[in-house]
Design a protein around this motif. Structure first.
Motif, short mmCIF file in Angstrom:
data_model
loop_
_atom_site.label_atom_id
_atom_site.label_comp_id
_atom_site.label_asym_id
_atom_site.label_seq_id
_atom_site.Cartn_x
_atom_site.Cartn_y
_atom_site.Cartn_z
N ALA A 66 0.81 -1.22 0.00
CA ALA A 66 0.00 0.00 0.00
C ALA A 66 0.85 1.27 0.00
O ALA A 66 0.41 2.30 -0.51
CB ALA A 66 -0.95 0.00 1.20
N ASP A 67 2.04 1.22 0.58
CA ASP A 67 2.89 2.41 0.58
C ASP A 67 3.24 2.78 -0.85
O ASP A 67 3.52 1.92 -1.68
CB ASP A 67 4.13 2.19 1.43
CG ASP A 67 3.76 2.02 2.91
OD1 ASP A 67 2.73 2.57 3.34
OD2 ASP A 67 4.51 1.33 3.62
N THR A 68 3.22 4.05 -1.14
CA THR A 68 3.28 4.56 -2.51
C THR A 68 4.42 4.00 -3.35
O THR A 68 4.20 3.53 -4.47
CB THR A 68 3.32 6.09 -2.50
OG1 THR A 68 2.19 6.56 -1.76
CG2 THR A 68 3.27 6.66 -3.90
N ALA A 69 5.63 4.07 -2.86
CA ALA A 69 6.77 3.63 -3.67
C ALA A 69 6.66 2.15 -4.02
O ALA A 69 6.85 1.76 -5.18
CB ALA A 69 8.08 3.91 -2.95
N ALA A 70 6.33 1.32 -3.05
CA ALA A 70 6.19 -0.12 -3.30
C ALA A 70 5.03 -0.39 -4.25
O ALA A 70 5.14 -1.22 -5.17
CB ALA A 70 5.99 -0.87 -1.98
N PHE A 71 3.92 0.30 -4.05
CA PHE A 71 2.75 0.15 -4.92
C PHE A 71 3.11 0.49 -6.37
O PHE A 71 2.83 -0.27 -7.29
CB PHE A 71 1.60 1.03 -4.42
CG PHE A 71 0.53 1.23 -5.43
CD1 PHE A 71 -0.43 0.26 -5.65
CD2 PHE A 71 0.47 2.40 -6.20
CE1 PHE A 71 -1.42 0.44 -6.61
CE2 PHE A 71 -0.50 2.58 -7.15
CZ PHE A 71 -1.45 1.59 -7.36
N CYS A 72 3.71 1.66 -6.56
CA CYS A 72 4.02 2.11 -7.92
C CYS A 72 5.00 1.16 -8.62
O CYS A 72 4.81 0.85 -9.80
CB CYS A 72 4.58 3.53 -7.89
SG CYS A 72 3.32 4.78 -7.51
N GLU A 73 5.98 0.69 -7.89
CA GLU A 73 6.96 -0.21 -8.49
C GLU A 73 6.31 -1.53 -8.88
O GLU A 73 6.45 -2.01 -10.00
CB GLU A 73 8.12 -0.46 -7.53
CG GLU A 73 9.18 -1.37 -8.13
CD GLU A 73 10.35 -1.59 -7.20
OE1 GLU A 73 11.05 -2.59 -7.40
OE2 GLU A 73 10.57 -0.78 -6.27
N ARG A 74 5.56 -2.14 -7.97
CA ARG A 74 4.97 -3.46 -8.22
C ARG A 74 3.91 -3.42 -9.32
O ARG A 74 3.82 -4.32 -10.15
CB ARG A 74 4.36 -4.00 -6.92
CG ARG A 74 3.46 -5.21 -7.07
CD ARG A 74 4.18 -6.42 -7.68
NE ARG A 74 3.33 -7.57 -7.81
CZ ARG A 74 2.54 -7.81 -8.84
NH1 ARG A 74 2.45 -6.97 -9.84
NH2 ARG A 74 1.80 -8.90 -8.87
N TYR A 75 3.08 -2.37 -9.33
CA TYR A 75 1.95 -2.33 -10.25
C TYR A 75 2.17 -1.43 -11.46
O TYR A 75 1.24 -1.15 -12.21
CB TYR A 75 0.68 -1.93 -9.50
CG TYR A 75 0.30 -2.96 -8.44
CD1 TYR A 75 -0.20 -4.20 -8.80
CD2 TYR A 75 0.46 -2.68 -7.09
CE1 TYR A 75 -0.54 -5.15 -7.84
CE2 TYR A 75 0.12 -3.62 -6.12
CZ TYR A 75 -0.38 -4.84 -6.51
OH TYR A 75 -0.72 -5.78 -5.55
N GLU A 76 3.40 -0.95 -11.62
CA GLU A 76 3.79 -0.15 -12.78
C GLU A 76 2.93 1.10 -12.97
O GLU A 76 2.49 1.42 -14.07
CB GLU A 76 3.81 -1.01 -14.04
CG GLU A 76 4.79 -2.17 -13.96
CD GLU A 76 4.77 -3.08 -15.17
OE1 GLU A 76 4.30 -2.66 -16.24
OE2 GLU A 76 5.25 -4.22 -15.03
N VAL A 77 2.73 1.80 -11.87
CA VAL A 77 2.02 3.09 -11.89
C VAL A 77 3.08 4.16 -11.69
O VAL A 77 3.90 4.08 -10.76
CB VAL A 77 0.94 3.15 -10.78
CG1 VAL A 77 0.35 4.55 -10.68
CG2 VAL A 77 -0.14 2.10 -11.02
N ALA A 78 3.09 5.16 -12.54
CA ALA A 78 4.07 6.24 -12.43
C ALA A 78 3.86 7.02 -11.13
O ALA A 78 2.72 7.28 -10.74
CB ALA A 78 3.95 7.18 -13.62
N LEU A 79 4.95 7.38 -10.47
CA LEU A 79 4.85 8.16 -9.23
C LEU A 79 4.06 9.45 -9.43
O LEU A 79 3.31 9.86 -8.55
CB LEU A 79 6.25 8.49 -8.69
CG LEU A 79 6.96 7.37 -7.93
CD1 LEU A 79 8.40 7.77 -7.64
CD2 LEU A 79 6.23 7.04 -6.65
N GLU A 80 4.22 10.08 -10.60
CA GLU A 80 3.50 11.34 -10.84
C GLU A 80 2.00 11.13 -11.06
O GLU A 80 1.23 12.09 -11.12
CB GLU A 80 4.11 12.13 -12.00
CG GLU A 80 4.14 11.39 -13.30
CD GLU A 80 5.41 10.57 -13.53
OE1 GLU A 80 5.59 10.13 -14.67
OE2 GLU A 80 6.20 10.36 -12.60
N ASP A 81 1.56 9.87 -11.16
CA ASP A 81 0.13 9.56 -11.25
C ASP A 81 -0.45 9.13 -9.91
O ASP A 81 -1.61 8.74 -9.82
CB ASP A 81 -0.11 8.45 -12.28
CG ASP A 81 0.11 8.92 -13.70
OD1 ASP A 81 -0.07 10.12 -13.97
OD2 ASP A 81 0.48 8.08 -14.55
#
Length: 172
Positions: A41-56
């Motif tokens: 759930a934490d943003t960095a781990a979420f974005c990396e695992r699910y390929e969501v850009a940090l700026e999104d």
């Protein structure tokens, strides 16, 4: 967005904290939800695992503003690529002598949401929601759902139409 399967949030109320479900029901904007691994759930781990850009992805932090023995709370929405200027812009805007991140226990109890999933949807009616102008400009932004096991996505502009929303330049 990313590698996730998104569905209308109104169709998956089981993926929302109770106050968030009530808030989603009241919105006219499109809001989608997806289940995630709560450990990510934490943003960095979420974005990396699910390929969501940090700026999104936008983070919601709860701040406690103190002045004259009174403590007021506010939600602050900034992109995951930014840091909120809690002791400058936000403190002055809230006319506080001191601002800090709200204690985790207080934020969870007062919001009715899980830590790591707190979102501006469904917060107490007297809490201002300070939305950074960069968040407001995003065509789609991923935010918490009130629980750690899912995420919401909606237009950044939709956050500016929340009852207590104010758009500011909040980053430093």
């Amino acid at each position: 967005m990313g590698t996730l399967d998104w569905v209308p949030a109104k169709d998956r109320r089981d993926l929302l904290a109770a106050p968030v479900a009530r808030a989603v029901d009241a919105l006219t904007e499109d809001v989608v939800v997806t289940p995630i691994d709560p450990e990510l759930a934490d943003t960095a781990a979420f974005c990396e695992r699910y390929e969501v850009a940090l700026e999104d992805s936008a983070n919601c932090v709860i701040v406690a503003a103190k002045r004259g023995g009174e403590t007021r709370y506010a939600a602050v929405m900034v992109l995951a690529t930014m840091r909120a200027d809690v002791n400058g812009v936000i403190r002055r805007h809230l006319d506080a002598r001191k601002t800090s991140f709200a204690p985790q226990e207080d934020a969870v109890e007062m919001s009715g949401m899980e830590f790591g999933g707190i979102t501006p949807l469904g917060l107490p009616d007297d809490w201002p929601v300070l939305v950074d102008s960069e968040v407001a400009r995003r065509p789609l932004v991923v935010i918490g759902s009130g629980i750690r096991g899912s995420k919401l996505a909606l237009a950044g502009e939709a956050l500016t139409r929340l009852k207590t929303a104010e758009v500011l330049s909040l980053a430093r």
